[in-house]
Write an enzyme that holds these catalytic residues in place. Sequence first.
Site, PDB file in Angstrom:
ATOM      1  N   HIS A  28       3.984   1.320  -0.719  1.00  0.00           N
ATOM      2  CA  HIS A  28       3.683   2.154   0.452  1.00  0.00           C
ATOM      3  C   HIS A  28       3.376   3.601   0.074  1.00  0.00           C
ATOM      4  CE1 HIS A  28       7.512   4.320   0.382  1.00  0.00           C
ATOM      5  NE2 HIS A  28       8.134   3.164   0.161  1.00  0.00           N
ATOM      6  N   HIS A  96      -1.040   1.872  -1.090  1.00  0.00           N
ATOM      7  CA  HIS A  96      -1.640   2.761  -0.093  1.00  0.00           C
ATOM      8  C   HIS A  96      -1.318   4.215  -0.416  1.00  0.00           C
ATOM      9  CE1 HIS A  96      -1.252   4.880   3.981  1.00  0.00           C
ATOM     10  NE2 HIS A  96      -2.539   4.817   3.700  1.00  0.00           N
TER      11      HIS A  96
END
Length: 268
Positions: A28, A96
């Site tokens: 993440h 990401h």
Amino acid sequence: MASSKSDPFQSIFAFKPHRKRHNFIFLHGFGSEYSSFKHVFKLFEKKRWSFFAFNFPGHGNNQSNSVDELKLKHYVELVCDFIIQKRLKKVVLVGHSMGGAIAVLVNAVLRERIKALVLVAPMNQTSFVVSKKRILDTLFTRSPKNQQDFIEHTDDKKSIVNFFVGAFKKRVNFKTLYSDMVQNAKYGNDYLEAGYNAIKDKPTLVVLGSNDIVTPTKASVEYLAKHSETIIFKIIDGVGHSPHYYAPKLFFDYIGEFLDNIKRNKDK
């Protein structure tokens, strides 16, 4: 109260079907958590694709006050340790933003274990160079198209602007991590640059949002293309910094096409 030490593997979210072709690890971004991929996870489960996800120190349910833990290099070490401990091979890293930078750095360390990279608006040396006018236009022109740039993909949909303001006022850990990220993303910083140079011929898919002002789309394509001629770029129209969240099905389809392309090239 948050502990000074943290264990990112204490609450791993994983889907492990009996038969698996690949091992996906989701990484993440800054200030986010693995649940930002929740819509994508559902599609992976339907496809019976194996995956792992966990929260980095200072994020989600894995809080930490340790300055040493809130560094990009430490996050890279954690992912490498996880891959080695689990004896994973044929790993596909899906990262990401900050997680994208972590993915390329992990690949540089464990290249033989990493099968492919899927980088979603990855942090690079064009990140954080944002036009002030564009930010103001985005803030005060409240159209659905540009509003998404400033919507954080947490469940309560907090404005990313309010998120940063609140984080910087109340949480020293995000100040520490943000400063470390900016330092690593600067031109002339050899650490992150070496990671992108290590991509070489590694199968890599880069997915960007057309309206991203955190990782500028055009500048990122130009920067990344210089590091590898084999990178496949996909740009999703009408979304900002989190294309996987706002267009999960299209994002998932791009990954499927990407893997099929790898298989075709291998069979030639």
